[in-house]
Design an enzyme around this catalytic site. Structure first.
Site, PDB file in Angstrom:
ATOM      1  N   ARG A  24      50.990  28.591  63.167  1.00 45.07           N
ATOM      2  CA  ARG A  24      51.546  28.940  61.861  1.00 45.07           C
ATOM      3  C   ARG A  24      50.954  30.274  61.432  1.00 45.07           C
ATOM      4  O   ARG A  24      49.726  30.437  61.370  1.00 45.07           O
ATOM      5  CB  ARG A  24      51.202  27.877  60.808  1.00 45.07           C
ATOM      6  N   ASP A  43      51.561  34.168  55.192  1.00 40.95           N
ATOM      7  CA  ASP A  43      51.216  35.235  54.261  1.00 40.95           C
ATOM      8  C   ASP A  43      50.789  34.615  52.933  1.00 40.95           C
ATOM      9  O   ASP A  43      51.470  33.731  52.398  1.00 40.95           O
ATOM     10  CB  ASP A  43      52.407  36.169  54.031  1.00 40.95           C
ATOM     11  N   CYS A  80      49.965  33.192  49.420  1.00 41.87           N
ATOM     12  CA  CYS A  80      50.738  32.924  48.206  1.00 41.87           C
ATOM     13  C   CYS A  80      49.820  32.167  47.265  1.00 41.87           C
ATOM     14  O   CYS A  80      49.776  30.940  47.262  1.00 41.87           O
ATOM     15  CB  CYS A  80      51.996  32.112  48.526  1.00 41.87           C
ATOM     16  N   CYS A 113      57.764  28.314  44.436  1.00 41.67           N
ATOM     17  CA  CYS A 113      58.019  28.515  45.856  1.00 41.67           C
ATOM     18  C   CYS A 113      57.421  27.351  46.642  1.00 41.67           C
ATOM     19  O   CYS A 113      56.718  26.515  46.087  1.00 41.67           O
ATOM     20  CB  CYS A 113      57.448  29.841  46.342  1.00 41.67           C
ATOM     21  N   CYS A 138      55.512  27.557  49.539  1.00 44.92           N
ATOM     22  CA  CYS A 138      54.577  28.039  50.559  1.00 44.92           C
ATOM     23  C   CYS A 138      53.519  27.009  50.914  1.00 44.92           C
ATOM     24  O   CYS A 138      53.220  26.788  52.089  1.00 44.92           O
ATOM     25  CB  CYS A 138      53.902  29.327  50.079  1.00 44.92           C
ATOM     26  N   ASP A 158      62.948  44.141  52.165  1.00 42.45           N
ATOM     27  CA  ASP A 158      61.757  43.422  52.586  1.00 42.45           C
ATOM     28  C   ASP A 158      60.760  44.431  53.138  1.00 42.45           C
ATOM     29  O   ASP A 158      61.119  45.537  53.521  1.00 42.45           O
ATOM     30  CB  ASP A 158      62.077  42.348  53.634  1.00 42.45           C
ATOM     31  N   ARG A 215      58.858  44.887  56.015  1.00 43.00           N
ATOM     32  CA  ARG A 215      58.730  44.352  57.373  1.00 43.00           C
ATOM     33  C   ARG A 215      57.379  44.711  57.989  1.00 43.00           C
ATOM     34  O   ARG A 215      57.275  45.562  58.858  1.00 43.00           O
ATOM     35  CB  ARG A 215      59.882  44.854  58.235  1.00 43.00           C
ATOM     36  N   SER A 227      57.466  27.910  61.401  1.00 43.91           N
ATOM     37  CA  SER A 227      57.875  29.034  60.561  1.00 43.91           C
ATOM     38  C   SER A 227      59.392  29.078  60.469  1.00 43.91           C
ATOM     39  O   SER A 227      60.086  28.804  61.447  1.00 43.91           O
ATOM     40  CB  SER A 227      57.368  30.356  61.152  1.00 43.91           C
TER      41      SER A 227
END
Length: 520
Positions: free
Chosen positions: A352, A355, A357, A368, A370, A448, A450, A487
């Site tokens: 996993r 990012d 959160c 969200c 997350c 986004d 990236r 993911s």
């Protein structure tokens, strides 16, 4: 007189001026008690008088190399700010340096060399013993370098403090593998960072002890730990994870004030992990190549868009390494780390990449999903380490290891403020994936960020890229393999596969968790 003769005379005069300046600078620096230095650059830059403030502190600005405090500077808290400033920084302010300045001789750094002693240490210190040998820009500790600067300014930390690394060696072995020296494979951090204190022990010694007195600092720390989450307690109570006494174990009993055990309270469980904290160390040519831009453009953009924070990105093209002031990442390994690089077909790897959160991961925000994904991934990693994960059982595999990589780049590197503004716009305009991307573009100007291109470096550091359990690549070598990637991000999936690591199964959605465009 011909043009060539005139140019020859001009060049001769410039060279004579350079020699004169270097000689004068060396004499001035010798009088000040430091080593040879240069107060002007080869381009003719001169000292610029700084505008004095209301307390009449006059600090001339120049390109001097004698700005750092001498070792052992005593900083007394009762001194005034002006006195402390003079004690900390007795020399002229260093705006920037240039490759051909007098005394500049960066410690040789061959980023992709196989032998770490040939590769060389990363040195970014501005202490007198290191400043002319620096081969890296920026500062250690990423975003936390600012707090270190504050501590030095307040007098609570000496800038010349030398850490004692004698008992800090990693208790977990993350051994070198081919990816560490394969050109282009690891460019966003120093793969030798956790071994720096051991590999470069002689260079760390003082000159009196036969060393080079260099300020070399680890950029990675590896340790062991137990993690405890209330969600895992509930998972164990439901019988979905077993307490095996090795990966998952019962927490210590809850005791009353008199020391007796309170049997009415279930203490829950904790999970044994190996973990590593990794600071960013960018090899600029490799980072530029990864993002498909020139190194010159990368340097200019980093300089301009940070308010000119690092002028040496422009003036020191000979220094190829940069320690940016951004967040680090942490690696959590469930099970035997050695299995990550194992080529045995009997091994199963669960991954996993997450990012940060903060709102969801720490405070359980409902905006969200997350944290539920993160918890689910941890559970899958535990089951993999225990050898009971559903896919590995179906495939008849007996050994497994799980990895969670936690990156500090909130909101896909947009930052929490921008993220919350996007929340507001999304709520008022409708909650959908399309609306999320539209809101991000309206607020941040991009669809986004990236920034998954650098993410796979850590997988190659761990040895996943060389476990040779994947398909045969275009170079004729077998690729690495992750068997189960938890993911729903196509950006993460594409970055992992594009780096030379096959993914056996990617979890696109989890039925027990509502999908959200804000899943990290």
């Amino acid at each position: 007189m011909s043009n060539d003769s005139i140019l020859t005379q001009i060049l001769s005069q410039i060279q004579a001026l350079q020699v004169s300046q270097q000689t004068l600078a060396a004499k001035v620096d010798a009088l000040a008690g430091g080593g040879p230095t240069t107060t002007t650059s080869s381009t003719g830059a001169t000292a610029i008088p700084q505008t004095t403030s209301s307390d009449s502190i006059d600090v001339p600005i120049a390109t001097s190399l004698s700005t750092s405090p001498p070792p052992g500077t005593a900083l007394m808290m009762e001194t005034t700010d002006k006195e402390r400033e003079k004690a900390l920084y007795p020399g002229r302010v260093l705006l920037t340096t240039y490759p051909d300045q007098h005394g500049i001789q960066p410690y040789v750094l061959h980023w992709f060399a196989k032998d770490p002693l040939v590769r060389g240490p990363v040195i970014c210190s501005r202490l007198p013993s290191s400043i002319k040998l620096r081969n890296a820009l920026g500062a250690h500790s990423g975003s936390y370098s600012i707090y270190r600067a504050l501590a030095i300014g307040m007098g609570t930390l000496s800038p010349s403090h030398r850490p004692d690394y004698s008992m800090t060696a990693p208790p977990v072995d993350i051994p070198p593998n081919e990816s560490w020296w394969t050109p282009g494979r690891i460019v966003s951090f120093d793969p030798w960072g956790h071994l720096a204190a051991q590999i470069f022990a002689n260079q760390l010694l003082t000159k009196e002890a036969g060393g080079e007195n260099l300020d070399i600092r680890p950029s990675i720390a590896v340790t062991r730990a137990h993690i405890k989450l209330s969600e895992l307690d509930e998972t164990v109570r439901r019988g979905e994870i077993d307490v095996d006494g090795k990966i998952v174990m019962k927490s210590r009993p809850v005791k009353r004030e008199d020391g007796s055990v309170n049997e009415s309270i279930d203490p829950g469980v904790e999970v044994a992990v190996s973990k590593a904290a990794v600071e960013p160390v960018w090899y600029l040519p490799g980072v530029a190549e990864r993002f498909g831009i020139s190194e010159t453009l990368l340097r200019r953009s980093l300089f301009e868009e940070t308010g000119g924070m690092y002028p040496e990105l422009i003036t020191r093209p000979d220094i190829k390494t940069f320690l940016p002031p951004i967040g680090n990442f942490t690696v959590y390994i469930f099970g035997d780390p050695a299995l990550l690089s194992s080529s045995s077909p009997d091994v199963h790897v669960t991954l996993r990449v997450h990012d940060e959160c903060n709102g969801s991961d720490v405070f359980g925000s409902d905006i969200c999903t997350c944290k539920p994904y993160l918890v689910y991934a941890i559970e899958e990693c535990i089951r993999t380490a225990q050898g009971v994960q559903a896919d590995m059982v179906k495939d008849g595999k007996k050994k497994g290891v799980g990895v969670v990589v936690y990156f500090r780049k909130e909101g896909r590197a947009l930052g929490e403020v921008t993220k919350y503004l996007v929340y507001n716009l999304r709520k008022r305009g409708g909650d959908s994936a399309d609306r999320y991307f539209a809101s991000t573009e309206i607020i941040a100007g991009v669809k986004d960020m990236r920034f998954q291109a650098l993410m796979p470096d850590v997988l190659h550091w761990l040895g996943i890229g060389v476990n040779e359990r994947g398909n045969v690549g275009a170079d004729g070598k077998k690729r690495g393999r992750v068997d189960n990637m938890v993911s729903m991000s196509d950006m993460k999936y594409d970055a992992v596969v594009g780096s030379g690591i096959d993914v056996g199964r990617s979890v696109p959605s989890i039925t027990i968790i509502p999908t959200s465009p804000f899943t990290c």
